[in-house]
Design a protein around this motif. Structure first.
Motif, PDB file in Angstrom:
ATOM      1  N   ILE A 119     -33.442 -34.210 -45.826  1.00  0.00           N
ATOM      2  CA  ILE A 119     -33.452 -34.269 -47.274  1.00  0.00           C
ATOM      3  C   ILE A 119     -34.878 -34.567 -47.698  1.00  0.00           C
ATOM      4  O   ILE A 119     -35.466 -35.567 -47.290  1.00  0.00           O
ATOM      5  CB  ILE A 119     -32.490 -35.347 -47.808  1.00  0.00           C
ATOM      6  CG1 ILE A 119     -31.066 -35.042 -47.361  1.00  0.00           C
ATOM      7  CG2 ILE A 119     -32.578 -35.439 -49.329  1.00  0.00           C
ATOM      8  CD1 ILE A 119     -30.530 -33.696 -47.799  1.00  0.00           C
ATOM      9  N   ALA A 120     -35.444 -33.683 -48.506  1.00  0.00           N
ATOM     10  CA  ALA A 120     -36.847 -33.792 -48.873  1.00  0.00           C
ATOM     11  C   ALA A 120     -37.066 -34.864 -49.931  1.00  0.00           C
ATOM     12  O   ALA A 120     -36.365 -34.921 -50.939  1.00  0.00           O
ATOM     13  CB  ALA A 120     -37.341 -32.446 -49.395  1.00  0.00           C
ATOM     14  N   PHE A 121     -38.046 -35.719 -49.673  1.00  0.00           N
ATOM     15  CA  PHE A 121     -38.468 -36.739 -50.626  1.00  0.00           C
ATOM     16  C   PHE A 121     -39.952 -36.569 -50.895  1.00  0.00           C
ATOM     17  O   PHE A 121     -40.718 -36.200 -50.003  1.00  0.00           O
ATOM     18  CB  PHE A 121     -38.223 -38.148 -50.072  1.00  0.00           C
ATOM     19  CG  PHE A 121     -36.792 -38.602 -50.143  1.00  0.00           C
ATOM     20  CD1 PHE A 121     -36.361 -39.437 -51.157  1.00  0.00           C
ATOM     21  CD2 PHE A 121     -35.877 -38.195 -49.183  1.00  0.00           C
ATOM     22  CE1 PHE A 121     -35.047 -39.864 -51.219  1.00  0.00           C
ATOM     23  CE2 PHE A 121     -34.558 -38.616 -49.236  1.00  0.00           C
ATOM     24  CZ  PHE A 121     -34.141 -39.450 -50.263  1.00  0.00           C
ATOM     25  N   ASP A 122     -40.352 -36.859 -52.117  1.00  0.00           N
ATOM     26  CA  ASP A 122     -41.763 -36.889 -52.454  1.00  0.00           C
ATOM     27  C   ASP A 122     -42.002 -38.102 -53.336  1.00  0.00           C
ATOM     28  O   ASP A 122     -41.056 -38.787 -53.747  1.00  0.00           O
ATOM     29  CB  ASP A 122     -42.179 -35.604 -53.176  1.00  0.00           C
ATOM     30  CG  ASP A 122     -43.636 -35.242 -52.932  1.00  0.00           C
ATOM     31  OD1 ASP A 122     -44.404 -36.134 -52.515  1.00  0.00           O
ATOM     32  OD2 ASP A 122     -44.006 -34.079 -53.171  1.00  0.00           O
ATOM     33  N   ALA A 123     -43.255 -38.388 -53.620  1.00  0.00           N
ATOM     34  CA  ALA A 123     -43.603 -39.582 -54.378  1.00  0.00           C
ATOM     35  C   ALA A 123     -42.822 -39.641 -55.684  1.00  0.00           C
ATOM     36  O   ALA A 123     -42.702 -38.649 -56.407  1.00  0.00           O
ATOM     37  CB  ALA A 123     -45.105 -39.601 -54.655  1.00  0.00           C
ATOM     38  N   GLY A 124     -42.260 -40.807 -55.967  1.00  0.00           N
ATOM     39  CA  GLY A 124     -41.503 -41.012 -57.188  1.00  0.00           C
ATOM     40  C   GLY A 124     -40.048 -40.631 -57.096  1.00  0.00           C
ATOM     41  O   GLY A 124     -39.305 -40.761 -58.080  1.00  0.00           O
ATOM     42  N   GLN A 125     -39.616 -40.150 -55.936  1.00  0.00           N
ATOM     43  CA  GLN A 125     -38.236 -39.681 -55.793  1.00  0.00           C
ATOM     44  C   GLN A 125     -37.424 -40.534 -54.827  1.00  0.00           C
ATOM     45  O   GLN A 125     -36.375 -40.110 -54.369  1.00  0.00           O
ATOM     46  CB  GLN A 125     -38.241 -38.220 -55.354  1.00  0.00           C
ATOM     47  CG  GLN A 125     -38.843 -37.322 -56.426  1.00  0.00           C
ATOM     48  CD  GLN A 125     -39.016 -35.902 -55.964  1.00  0.00           C
ATOM     49  OE1 GLN A 125     -39.195 -35.649 -54.781  1.00  0.00           O
ATOM     50  NE2 GLN A 125     -38.959 -34.976 -56.892  1.00  0.00           N
ATOM     51  N   GLY A 126     -37.916 -41.732 -54.536  1.00  0.00           N
ATOM     52  CA  GLY A 126     -37.153 -42.635 -53.701  1.00  0.00           C
ATOM     53  C   GLY A 126     -37.826 -42.923 -52.376  1.00  0.00           C
ATOM     54  O   GLY A 126     -38.719 -42.197 -51.930  1.00  0.00           O
ATOM     55  N   LYS A 137     -54.737 -46.436 -47.288  1.00  0.00           N
ATOM     56  CA  LYS A 137     -54.389 -46.736 -45.901  1.00  0.00           C
ATOM     57  C   LYS A 137     -53.137 -47.603 -45.797  1.00  0.00           C
ATOM     58  O   LYS A 137     -52.949 -48.345 -44.838  1.00  0.00           O
ATOM     59  CB  LYS A 137     -55.556 -47.424 -45.169  1.00  0.00           C
ATOM     60  CG  LYS A 137     -56.872 -46.687 -45.228  1.00  0.00           C
ATOM     61  CD  LYS A 137     -56.774 -45.300 -44.595  1.00  0.00           C
ATOM     62  CE  LYS A 137     -58.128 -44.590 -44.625  1.00  0.00           C
ATOM     63  NZ  LYS A 137     -58.028 -43.211 -44.089  1.00  0.00           N
ATOM     64  N   ARG A 138     -52.248 -47.490 -46.802  1.00  0.00           N
ATOM     65  CA  ARG A 138     -50.999 -48.222 -46.757  1.00  0.00           C
ATOM     66  C   ARG A 138     -49.850 -47.235 -46.714  1.00  0.00           C
ATOM     67  O   ARG A 138     -49.879 -46.212 -47.407  1.00  0.00           O
ATOM     68  CB  ARG A 138     -50.847 -49.118 -47.989  1.00  0.00           C
ATOM     69  CG  ARG A 138     -51.899 -50.222 -48.093  1.00  0.00           C
ATOM     70  CD  ARG A 138     -51.661 -51.072 -49.325  1.00  0.00           C
ATOM     71  NE  ARG A 138     -50.387 -51.758 -49.260  1.00  0.00           N
ATOM     72  CZ  ARG A 138     -49.887 -52.480 -50.268  1.00  0.00           C
ATOM     73  NH1 ARG A 138     -50.558 -52.575 -51.401  1.00  0.00           N
ATOM     74  NH2 ARG A 138     -48.727 -53.084 -50.144  1.00  0.00           N
ATOM     75  N   PRO A 139     -48.834 -47.494 -45.914  1.00  0.00           N
ATOM     76  CA  PRO A 139     -47.671 -46.594 -45.900  1.00  0.00           C
ATOM     77  C   PRO A 139     -46.972 -46.625 -47.246  1.00  0.00           C
ATOM     78  O   PRO A 139     -46.880 -47.670 -47.893  1.00  0.00           O
ATOM     79  CB  PRO A 139     -46.791 -47.172 -44.794  1.00  0.00           C
ATOM     80  CG  PRO A 139     -47.190 -48.606 -44.705  1.00  0.00           C
ATOM     81  CD  PRO A 139     -48.655 -48.657 -45.036  1.00  0.00           C
ATOM     82  N   ASP A 140     -46.484 -45.472 -47.672  1.00  0.00           N
ATOM     83  CA  ASP A 140     -45.897 -45.387 -49.014  1.00  0.00           C
ATOM     84  C   ASP A 140     -44.379 -45.463 -49.017  1.00  0.00           C
ATOM     85  O   ASP A 140     -43.761 -45.504 -50.080  1.00  0.00           O
ATOM     86  CB  ASP A 140     -46.352 -44.109 -49.724  1.00  0.00           C
ATOM     87  CG  ASP A 140     -45.980 -42.829 -48.957  1.00  0.00           C
ATOM     88  OD1 ASP A 140     -45.253 -42.923 -47.948  1.00  0.00           O
ATOM     89  OD2 ASP A 140     -46.412 -41.752 -49.377  1.00  0.00           O
ATOM     90  N   GLY A 141     -43.750 -45.449 -47.829  1.00  0.00           N
ATOM     91  CA  GLY A 141     -42.291 -45.522 -47.786  1.00  0.00           C
ATOM     92  C   GLY A 141     -41.598 -44.253 -48.215  1.00  0.00           C
ATOM     93  O   GLY A 141     -40.382 -44.245 -48.383  1.00  0.00           O
ATOM     94  N   VAL A 142     -42.337 -43.173 -48.405  1.00  0.00           N
ATOM     95  CA  VAL A 142     -41.750 -41.902 -48.836  1.00  0.00           C
ATOM     96  C   VAL A 142     -41.760 -40.945 -47.651  1.00  0.00           C
ATOM     97  O   VAL A 142     -42.822 -40.562 -47.159  1.00  0.00           O
ATOM     98  CB  VAL A 142     -42.534 -41.290 -50.018  1.00  0.00           C
ATOM     99  CG1 VAL A 142     -41.903 -39.966 -50.433  1.00  0.00           C
ATOM    100  CG2 VAL A 142     -42.565 -42.262 -51.191  1.00  0.00           C
ATOM    101  N   VAL A 143     -40.580 -40.578 -47.191  1.00  0.00           N
ATOM    102  CA  VAL A 143     -40.472 -39.727 -46.010  1.00  0.00           C
ATOM    103  C   VAL A 143     -39.165 -38.953 -46.101  1.00  0.00           C
ATOM    104  O   VAL A 143     -38.202 -39.409 -46.719  1.00  0.00           O
ATOM    105  CB  VAL A 143     -40.502 -40.587 -44.722  1.00  0.00           C
ATOM    106  CG1 VAL A 143     -39.287 -41.479 -44.631  1.00  0.00           C
ATOM    107  CG2 VAL A 143     -40.648 -39.734 -43.474  1.00  0.00           C
ATOM    108  N   ASN A 144     -39.131 -37.764 -45.541  1.00  0.00           N
ATOM    109  CA  ASN A 144     -37.895 -36.992 -45.538  1.00  0.00           C
ATOM    110  C   ASN A 144     -36.835 -37.696 -44.691  1.00  0.00           C
ATOM    111  O   ASN A 144     -37.141 -38.196 -43.606  1.00  0.00           O
ATOM    112  CB  ASN A 144     -38.137 -35.587 -44.990  1.00  0.00           C
ATOM    113  CG  ASN A 144     -39.116 -34.799 -45.841  1.00  0.00           C
ATOM    114  OD1 ASN A 144     -39.297 -35.081 -47.024  1.00  0.00           O
ATOM    115  ND2 ASN A 144     -39.761 -33.813 -45.245  1.00  0.00           N
ATOM    116  N   PHE A 145     -35.610 -37.699 -45.188  1.00  0.00           N
ATOM    117  CA  PHE A 145     -34.530 -38.320 -44.418  1.00  0.00           C
ATOM    118  C   PHE A 145     -33.924 -37.280 -43.482  1.00  0.00           C
ATOM    119  O   PHE A 145     -33.469 -36.222 -43.925  1.00  0.00           O
ATOM    120  CB  PHE A 145     -33.446 -38.887 -45.337  1.00  0.00           C
ATOM    121  CG  PHE A 145     -32.381 -39.624 -44.572  1.00  0.00           C
ATOM    122  CD1 PHE A 145     -32.551 -40.957 -44.251  1.00  0.00           C
ATOM    123  CD2 PHE A 145     -31.222 -38.972 -44.141  1.00  0.00           C
ATOM    124  CE1 PHE A 145     -31.587 -41.645 -43.517  1.00  0.00           C
ATOM    125  CE2 PHE A 145     -30.260 -39.644 -43.410  1.00  0.00           C
ATOM    126  CZ  PHE A 145     -30.438 -40.981 -43.093  1.00  0.00           C
TER     127      PHE A 145
END
Length: 483
Positions: free
Chosen positions: A280-287, A349-357
């Motif tokens: 499931i595709a995620f991008d910034a601002g989408q969870g 240089k900080r992880p953003d927590g946004v990644v495809n599930f």
């Protein structure tokens, strides 16, 4: 929200959308009659993309504070792999403490969003066959994906809301919704009837999608024929139709390889889709799919990995470095966090927590086939060991094959599922499918709320009370929740 109310409110997509090349571009807006409002196949394609976008909901595969991520990380919080920490905001406390009731809002939200996705899939299917004569390939691709989504979500509902996974069970199942009609008041049917409908949708989807190019390049955002086979393999493992589980898992394995050890870490930062079947595709601002467990931007870990599980990994295993990190909290103390979904790094240089599930991976197919072979009436332990060893070789540098048998083999496969699939929607449900006589949550390194007994009603979620109030035909309520 009841199914009836949901069908009134459920949306499909913004028909004014100007760019729909990716799932991320589309958001559902309003209900409509697809057979009259959809004028061409591009409208149906937009609707399908909108259906995929709903999986990003925080109560499905998304994950932010106060939302359950019910079909992603929550099964590990319900079980023994992710343990509540002192940093908890108690967002999922009702689940980790097994104190949910028929009026629990997060249970209701998981039910609501699941049926919202189903409704959107049904709208996508409505009237599309009128284009089949002139555009058979396009219709087959859209229809096949919508049917697979409908089946997949119903199966996820079945996993939480029924108590008996036997294929021929006459216990209450779940409502199987195949039309977009806000006047319906569906009954639950039986588990057997639910399985029959899931299977039929998946078989039809497989026929439609076979030979079809659905994804471009190495993207895995859309359901193709191999994903449908993976869905069937998972379903048949639950229903104890083990020969079929082996067959479909084999068909997937024959087409897809496990990732090389040096590539495996890149799966979790979206730099590689090796061995990923569907995401499931995620991008910034989408969870942020892991945000309700560990929020990297805030450095808050509400649920941490159980040290008992971490200790089970071989010292040469590549997975711990991809799944867990030691970080420093605000007081300067180190603690281990679940970082599988910590994701990409920003310019800071900080992880953003946004990644495809990742919903399906090839490794699950190896584990399904290994377990099914080990559980056959006449077990094929050689085949089960071969799959277990192949997966371990892919993950552990210098691994030496083992030959296990009987309960030791089954235990090893179960442990490998924990080590491989943590955070991907399995552990509590893996324990549950052992059946009433054998299932149990037994949390190690735990001081309270440590055991869920095999007969506890909390193994099955309650039908949300607003649903029962709006639809008396949906009774009976699940045991232990009144009504």
């Amino acid at each position: 929200m009841s199914i009836k109310k949901l069908l009134i409110a459920a949306g499909i997509l913004a028909m004014t959308a100007t760019s729909c090349s990716k799932i991320l571009d589309v958001n559902p807006e309003t209900d409509l009659d697809a057979s009259t409002r959809f004028q061409n196949l591009e409208d149906y394609r937009f609707s399908l993309i909108g259906t995929y976008s709903l999986f990003r909901d925080p109560n499905y595969y998304g994950g932010v504070d106060g939302n359950s991520n019910a079909f992603g990380l929550l099964p590990d919080m319900l079980a023994d792999d992710l343990i509540e920490t002192a940093e908890s905001l108690f967002s999922e406390f009702v689940f980790s403490s097994w104190t949910y009731t028929a009026r629990e809002k997060q249970v209701e939200e998981a039910w609501r969003v699941a049926y919202k996705i189903i409704n959107q899939a049904n709208i996508t299917l409505q009237g599309i066959d009128r284009f089949a004569e002139k555009n058979p390939g396009t219709v087959a691709r859209i229809k096949g994906q919508a049917l697979a989504i409908r089946a997949h979500v119903h199966f996820d509902l079945l996993r939480y809301w029924v108590n008996d996974f036997n294929r021929n069970s006459n216990s209450p199942g779940i409502p199987y919704i195949v039309v977009s009609d806000y006047e319906q008041k569906p009954a639950r049917g039986t588990v057997r009837e639910t399985y029959d409908k899931i299977e039929k949708d998946l078989e039809d989807a497989l026929e439609l999608l076979s030979g079809q190019d659905v994804n471009q390049g190495d993207e895995r955002a859309y359901i193709d024929a191999d994903v449908v086979k993976a869905m069937l393999a998972r379903m048949y493992l639950y229903s104890n139709e083990l020969d079929k589980a082996i067959d479909y898992a084999t068909q997937v394995i024959d087409q897809h390889s496990l990732a090389a050890r040096h590539i495996f870490p890149q799966i979790w930062t979206d730099f590689s889709n090796d061995e990923v079947l569907w995401y499931i595709a995620f991008d910034a601002g989408q969870g942020t799919p892991g945000g309700n467990v560990y929020a990297p931007t805030q450095n808050r870990s509400q649920y941490g990995p159980n040290q008992d599980l971490i200790d089970q990994y071989d010292v040469n295993d590549i997975r711990p470095a991809s799944y867990y990190k030691v970080v420093t909290d605000g007081s300067g103390a180190d603690r281990t966090v679940f970082s599988k979904f910590m994701a990409k790094f920003t310019a800071q240089k900080r992880p953003d927590g946004v990644v495809n599930f990742k919903v399906f991976r090839v490794s699950e197919m190896y584990l399904i086939r290994a377990e099914a072979n080990a559980r056959l009436t006449a077990p094929d332990e050689s085949a089960a060991n071969a799959d277990l060893n192949e997966l371990r070789r892919a993950r552990i540098n210098g691994y030496t094959d083992e030959s296990l048998s009987g309960q030791a083999l089954l235990d090893a496969i179960e442990l490998e599922r924990r080590k491989e699939l943590i955070g991907e929607g399995h552990r509590f449900l893996d324990l549950k499918r052992k059946g009433v006589a054998a299932r149990r949550v037994q949390r190690a390194n735990c001081t309270e709320r440590c055991v869920l007994a095999p007969s506890a009603p909390q193994w099955v979620w309650p039908i949300p009370q607003p649903e029962i109030d709006a639809n008396p035909g949906i009774k009976p309520q699940n045991d232990g929740y009144g009504g």
